[in-house]
Motif scaffolding. Structure first.
Motif, PDB file in Angstrom:
ATOM      1  N   HIS A 104       0.822  -1.214   0.000  1.00  0.00           N
ATOM      2  CA  HIS A 104       0.000   0.000   0.000  1.00  0.00           C
ATOM      3  C   HIS A 104       0.855   1.263   0.000  1.00  0.00           C
ATOM      4  CE1 HIS A 104      -3.654  -2.351   1.774  1.00  0.00           C
ATOM      5  NE2 HIS A 104      -3.573  -2.460   0.461  1.00  0.00           N
ATOM      6  N   MET A 105       2.113   1.137   0.380  1.00  0.00           N
ATOM      7  CA  MET A 105       3.020   2.285   0.355  1.00  0.00           C
ATOM      8  C   MET A 105       3.580   2.535  -1.042  1.00  0.00           C
ATOM      9  SD  MET A 105       5.113   1.665   3.920  1.00  0.00           S
ATOM     10  CE  MET A 105       5.846   3.285   3.947  1.00  0.00           C
ATOM     11  N   GLU A 106       3.356   1.584  -1.954  1.00  0.00           N
ATOM     12  CA  GLU A 106       3.860   1.712  -3.330  1.00  0.00           C
ATOM     13  C   GLU A 106       3.012   2.718  -4.099  1.00  0.00           C
ATOM     14  OE1 GLU A 106       5.834   1.921  -6.312  1.00  0.00           O
ATOM     15  OE2 GLU A 106       6.603   0.315  -5.033  1.00  0.00           O
ATOM     16  N   LYS A 123      17.307   1.075 -10.623  1.00  0.00           N
ATOM     17  CA  LYS A 123      16.835   1.266  -9.244  1.00  0.00           C
ATOM     18  C   LYS A 123      16.377  -0.044  -8.606  1.00  0.00           C
ATOM     19  CE  LYS A 123      12.192   2.601 -10.796  1.00  0.00           C
ATOM     20  NZ  LYS A 123      11.189   3.684 -10.812  1.00  0.00           N
ATOM     21  N   TYR A 124      16.101  -1.057  -9.425  1.00  0.00           N
ATOM     22  CA  TYR A 124      15.695  -2.347  -8.871  1.00  0.00           C
ATOM     23  C   TYR A 124      16.881  -3.077  -8.226  1.00  0.00           C
ATOM     24  CZ  TYR A 124      11.345  -1.887 -11.567  1.00  0.00           C
ATOM     25  OH  TYR A 124      10.147  -1.448 -12.073  1.00  0.00           O
ATOM     26  N   ARG A 125      18.102  -2.683  -8.599  1.00  0.00           N
ATOM     27  CA  ARG A 125      19.280  -3.400  -8.106  1.00  0.00           C
ATOM     28  C   ARG A 125      19.762  -2.902  -6.756  1.00  0.00           C
ATOM     29  NH1 ARG A 125      20.282  -3.003 -13.737  1.00  0.00           N
ATOM     30  NH2 ARG A 125      20.390  -5.073 -14.704  1.00  0.00           N
ATOM     31  N   ARG A 126      19.395  -1.687  -6.373  1.00  0.00           N
ATOM     32  CA  ARG A 126      19.778  -1.102  -5.094  1.00  0.00           C
ATOM     33  C   ARG A 126      21.304  -1.134  -4.919  1.00  0.00           C
ATOM     34  NH1 ARG A 126      16.468  -2.692   0.309  1.00  0.00           N
ATOM     35  NH2 ARG A 126      14.756  -2.517  -1.166  1.00  0.00           N
ATOM     36  N   ALA A 130      11.134   2.198   3.439  1.00  0.00           N
ATOM     37  CA  ALA A 130      10.105   2.862   2.634  1.00  0.00           C
ATOM     38  C   ALA A 130       9.568   4.096   3.342  1.00  0.00           C
ATOM     39  CB  ALA A 130       8.972   1.876   2.338  1.00  0.00           C
ATOM     40  N   LYS A 131       9.423   4.008   4.677  1.00  0.00           N
ATOM     41  CA  LYS A 131       8.920   5.141   5.445  1.00  0.00           C
ATOM     42  C   LYS A 131       9.869   6.336   5.351  1.00  0.00           C
ATOM     43  CE  LYS A 131       8.666   4.579   9.871  1.00  0.00           C
ATOM     44  NZ  LYS A 131       8.254   4.042  11.199  1.00  0.00           N
ATOM     45  N   ARG A 132      11.182   6.060   5.413  1.00  0.00           N
ATOM     46  CA  ARG A 132      12.161   7.142   5.309  1.00  0.00           C
ATOM     47  C   ARG A 132      12.144   7.764   3.908  1.00  0.00           C
ATOM     48  NH1 ARG A 132      12.416   5.025   9.711  1.00  0.00           N
ATOM     49  NH2 ARG A 132      13.962   5.465  11.344  1.00  0.00           N
ATOM     50  N   LEU A 133      12.030   6.934   2.881  1.00  0.00           N
ATOM     51  CA  LEU A 133      12.059   7.454   1.510  1.00  0.00           C
ATOM     52  C   LEU A 133      10.811   8.276   1.180  1.00  0.00           C
ATOM     53  CD1 LEU A 133      13.545   4.387  -0.412  1.00  0.00           C
ATOM     54  CD2 LEU A 133      14.694   6.518   0.193  1.00  0.00           C
ATOM     55  N   ARG A 134       9.714   8.038   1.901  1.00  0.00           N
ATOM     56  CA  ARG A 134       8.490   8.813   1.669  1.00  0.00           C
ATOM     57  C   ARG A 134       8.483  10.125   2.451  1.00  0.00           C
ATOM     58  NH1 ARG A 134       3.629   5.954   0.226  1.00  0.00           N
ATOM     59  NH2 ARG A 134       2.539   6.958   1.948  1.00  0.00           N
ATOM     60  N   ASP A 135       9.461  10.305   3.322  1.00  0.00           N
ATOM     61  CA  ASP A 135       9.540  11.514   4.135  1.00  0.00           C
ATOM     62  C   ASP A 135      10.109  12.662   3.292  1.00  0.00           C
ATOM     63  OD1 ASP A 135       9.783  13.461   6.031  1.00  0.00           O
ATOM     64  OD2 ASP A 135      11.002  12.278   7.427  1.00  0.00           O
ATOM     65  N   ARG A 136       9.301  13.663   3.013  1.00  0.00           N
ATOM     66  CA  ARG A 136       9.735  14.772   2.164  1.00  0.00           C
ATOM     67  C   ARG A 136      10.754  15.683   2.847  1.00  0.00           C
ATOM     68  NH1 ARG A 136       4.052  16.745  -0.734  1.00  0.00           N
ATOM     69  NH2 ARG A 136       3.578  14.740  -1.743  1.00  0.00           N
ATOM     70  N   ARG A 137      10.862  15.580   4.154  1.00  0.00           N
ATOM     71  CA  ARG A 137      11.817  16.421   4.878  1.00  0.00           C
ATOM     72  C   ARG A 137      13.243  15.881   4.776  1.00  0.00           C
ATOM     73  NH1 ARG A 137       8.979  15.919  10.544  1.00  0.00           N
ATOM     74  NH2 ARG A 137       9.043  13.768   9.762  1.00  0.00           N
ATOM     75  N   ILE A 149       9.987  -7.385  -6.324  1.00  0.00           N
ATOM     76  CA  ILE A 149      10.578  -6.053  -6.306  1.00  0.00           C
ATOM     77  C   ILE A 149       9.604  -5.115  -6.989  1.00  0.00           C
ATOM     78  CG2 ILE A 149      12.563  -4.627  -6.921  1.00  0.00           C
ATOM     79  CD1 ILE A 149      14.294  -7.024  -6.949  1.00  0.00           C
ATOM     80  N   THR A 150       9.151  -4.114  -6.267  1.00  0.00           N
ATOM     81  CA  THR A 150       8.141  -3.186  -6.766  1.00  0.00           C
ATOM     82  C   THR A 150       8.793  -2.079  -7.596  1.00  0.00           C
ATOM     83  OG1 THR A 150       8.235  -1.656  -4.901  1.00  0.00           O
ATOM     84  CG2 THR A 150       6.890  -3.642  -4.622  1.00  0.00           C
ATOM     85  N   PRO A 151       7.996  -1.268  -8.306  1.00  0.00           N
ATOM     86  CA  PRO A 151       8.571  -0.164  -9.085  1.00  0.00           C
ATOM     87  C   PRO A 151       9.402   0.812  -8.257  1.00  0.00           C
ATOM     88  CG  PRO A 151       6.318  -0.570  -9.770  1.00  0.00           C
ATOM     89  CD  PRO A 151       6.555  -1.435  -8.587  1.00  0.00           C
ATOM     90  N   SER A 152       9.106   0.953  -6.978  1.00  0.00           N
ATOM     91  CA  SER A 152       9.890   1.834  -6.112  1.00  0.00           C
ATOM     92  C   SER A 152      11.108   1.140  -5.518  1.00  0.00           C
ATOM     93  CB  SER A 152       9.025   2.384  -4.975  1.00  0.00           C
ATOM     94  OG  SER A 152       7.996   3.203  -5.478  1.00  0.00           O
ATOM     95  N   GLY A 153      11.270  -0.139  -5.804  1.00  0.00           N
ATOM     96  CA  GLY A 153      12.420  -0.877  -5.289  1.00  0.00           C
ATOM     97  C   GLY A 153      12.184  -1.572  -3.967  1.00  0.00           C
ATOM     98  N   TYR A 154      10.926  -1.609  -3.463  1.00  0.00           N
ATOM     99  CA  TYR A 154      10.653  -2.336  -2.224  1.00  0.00           C
ATOM    100  C   TYR A 154      10.795  -3.830  -2.501  1.00  0.00           C
ATOM    101  CZ  TYR A 154       8.296   2.116  -1.198  1.00  0.00           C
ATOM    102  OH  TYR A 154       7.986   3.447  -1.042  1.00  0.00           O
ATOM    103  N   ARG A 155      11.286  -4.555  -1.515  1.00  0.00           N
ATOM    104  CA  ARG A 155      11.491  -6.004  -1.666  1.00  0.00           C
ATOM    105  C   ARG A 155      10.587  -6.747  -0.691  1.00  0.00           C
ATOM    106  NH1 ARG A 155      17.460  -6.896  -3.758  1.00  0.00           N
ATOM    107  NH2 ARG A 155      17.563  -5.000  -4.994  1.00  0.00           N
ATOM    108  N   ILE A 156       9.739  -7.609  -1.235  1.00  0.00           N
ATOM    109  CA  ILE A 156       8.742  -8.309  -0.423  1.00  0.00           C
ATOM    110  C   ILE A 156       8.922  -9.812  -0.658  1.00  0.00           C
ATOM    111  CG2 ILE A 156       6.287  -8.527   0.082  1.00  0.00           C
ATOM    112  CD1 ILE A 156       5.877  -5.806  -1.224  1.00  0.00           C
ATOM    113  N   PRO A 157       9.346 -10.549   0.371  1.00  0.00           N
ATOM    114  CA  PRO A 157       9.590 -11.986   0.190  1.00  0.00           C
ATOM    115  C   PRO A 157       8.407 -12.865   0.597  1.00  0.00           C
ATOM    116  CG  PRO A 157      10.621 -11.230   2.210  1.00  0.00           C
ATOM    117  CD  PRO A 157       9.881 -10.046   1.640  1.00  0.00           C
TER     118      PRO A 157
END
Length: 454
Positions: free
Chosen positions: A85-87, A265-268, A385-392, A147-155
């Protein structure tokens, strides 16, 4: 080790999203904290004492892990959905499937199997015919890494059950390819999602291809060496027969750099592997569309990294097969190169979290161990993901979080817990009552027989 559970408030709140009972949440919290913070070998002994003010006996933890009733539901399901849901980005999903092994030496360990034929053949003159050789036993797990478009990894993972264990427990036996097909069908993605499934030769199986067709997914896998072209009986050459005249084919020269392109970006990648000085990989590839027996219309990509084709052997050439007929040869090679991310994931899972360092006789405890390891990965990915969504967040810090894998994420969370611990200590040291409470909490970390009572 931490003093109180409040120091791990983020992890505690993350686990609270599951449907587990309060007792189960507390036990999972201990295990996940130990996966992140353990020093040396990961064990239940470390998990029993990970919270200094609430230590328990390791036997209590091992009995909990092998108790099957608390893990009947997929408690990681809500955690995966929370991450999905964060994607917010739109793009292509990649789903890698592969199996990993965990060596076990106990003869009574349930659900183990041998990885090879270790039977010694008699030979005249061999002096060690009577020597006993310990057979290597292992557990096997089929993993899927999204691996999502934003690079999140879900196993995801499905343990492999041997035929003997299935007969004993009344379970249905599945091959690793059938388990991978089940993972593909159960992906909680929209029907119109653009998904590419990547696997090695073991997953060039009809059940996997059918699962992809049912979901409308693209699949790419190396062709099985026994695959043949479609044709009349007796006139079906193998796909590898194309390599007999390899030098006469019109090959394309493809240069791929891991740090550039739309799939970078998928390779991190870390900052040390990004830049124009990084050496690219050069492939020589031939592409054709054809009919393959028992598969249908596919695209084949023959590729090698050998510059001198006259010295290239069939083993130097990889034959990629995909149901996507409109992809360019460079796209097929670049997308399949992402399959290596699941191998890196296995390395991180075992070396950083200590996934394979368990020692249990009962297999339900092993299943619980594996699922809690996945809980830990999901939490670390959620924090990233939470840090990357932080605009600050500054550009430099955003770049740092974007490149972190499991090792860096574990270190980051340890630092966060240490900061909370310092704050907790400073507040308790301000009053005599707080100091007395702190002493009691620290004393609780010792067995009763070693407490001074001061």
């Amino acid at each position: 080790m931490i003093i109180v559970t409040e120091s791990a408030a983020a992890l505690k709140g993350f686990i609270a999203k599951t449907s587990l009972s309060q007792l189960a949440q507390a036990m999972v919290l201990r295990m996940a904290l130990t996966f992140i913070m353990h020093r040396g070998r990961m064990s239940c002994s470390q998990a029993a004492g990970i919270i200094a003010s609430e230590t328990i006996h390791r036997g209590q933890l091992t009995r909990f892990l092998r108790r099957p009733r608390w893990q009947r539901d997929d408690f990681n399901g809500p955690l995966r959905l929370a991450l999905l849901h964060m994607e917010a980005a739109k793009g292509r999903f990649f789903f890698m499937i592969d199996a990993t092994l965990s060596s076990q030496s106990g003869r009574k360990t349930q659900n183990t199997h041998s990885t090879g034929n270790c039977k010694r053949r008699p030979k005249k003159g061999r002096r060690y015919n009577k020597k006993k050789v310990a057979r290597k036993r292992c557990h096997s797990f089929t993993f899927g890494l999204l691996i999502t478009p934003s690079g999140y990894r879900i196993p995801w993972q499905i343990p492999h059950y041997t035929k003997e264990y299935c007969a004993e427990k009344g379970l249905e036996h599945r091959t690793t390819a059938e388990a991978a097909a089940d993972l593909i069908r159960s992906l909680p993605l929209p029907n119109d999602a653009d998904v590419v499934v990547l696997g090695d030769t073991a997953y060039d199986a009809n059940v996997v291809q059918e699962a992809c067709e049912d979901r409308g997914y693209i699949w790419i896998a190396p062709a099985n060496p026994e695959r043949v072209y479609e044709g009349p009986t007796g006139e079906r050459p193998k796909l590898r027969s194309r390599l007999k005249d390899w030098t006469s084919l019109s090959l394309k020269r493809i240069r791929l750099r891991a740090s550039t392109g739309k799939y970078a970006k998928y390779r991190r990648l870390s900052k040390w592997r990004v830049g124009p000085k990084q050496k690219p990989r050069v492939y020589y590839a031939y592409q054709e569309k054809c009919e393959v027996r028992s598969v249908g219309s596919v695209q084949l990509v023959f590729s090698t990294m050998k510059q001198n084709l006259k010295t290239a052997t069939p083993d130097d050439v990889k034959i990629l097969m995909t149901n996507a007929l409109d992809l360019s040869v460079s796209e097929v090679i670049e997308m399949y190169s992402l399959r290596w991310q699941i191998e890196l994931f296995f390395k991180e899972l075992k070396s950083t979290l200590g996934f394979a360092q368990y020692s249990f006789e009962k297999f339900p405890a092993v299943e619980a161990w594996a699922e809690i390891a996945i809980t830990t990965v999901l939490f670390l990915e959620h924090e990233r993901a939470k840090r990357l969504r932080d605009r600050r967040l500054s550009k430099e810090r955003r770049r740092w979080w974007a490149s972190q894998r499991l090792h860096g994420l574990c270190l980051a969370y340890r630092q966060e817990c240490e900061g909370r611990e310092l704050t907790y200590l400073s507040e308790r040291l301000k009053t005599p009552g707080g100091i007395a409470k702190l002493k009691r909490q620290l004393a609780a970390a010792l067995p009763p027989e070693y407490r001074t009572g001061a």
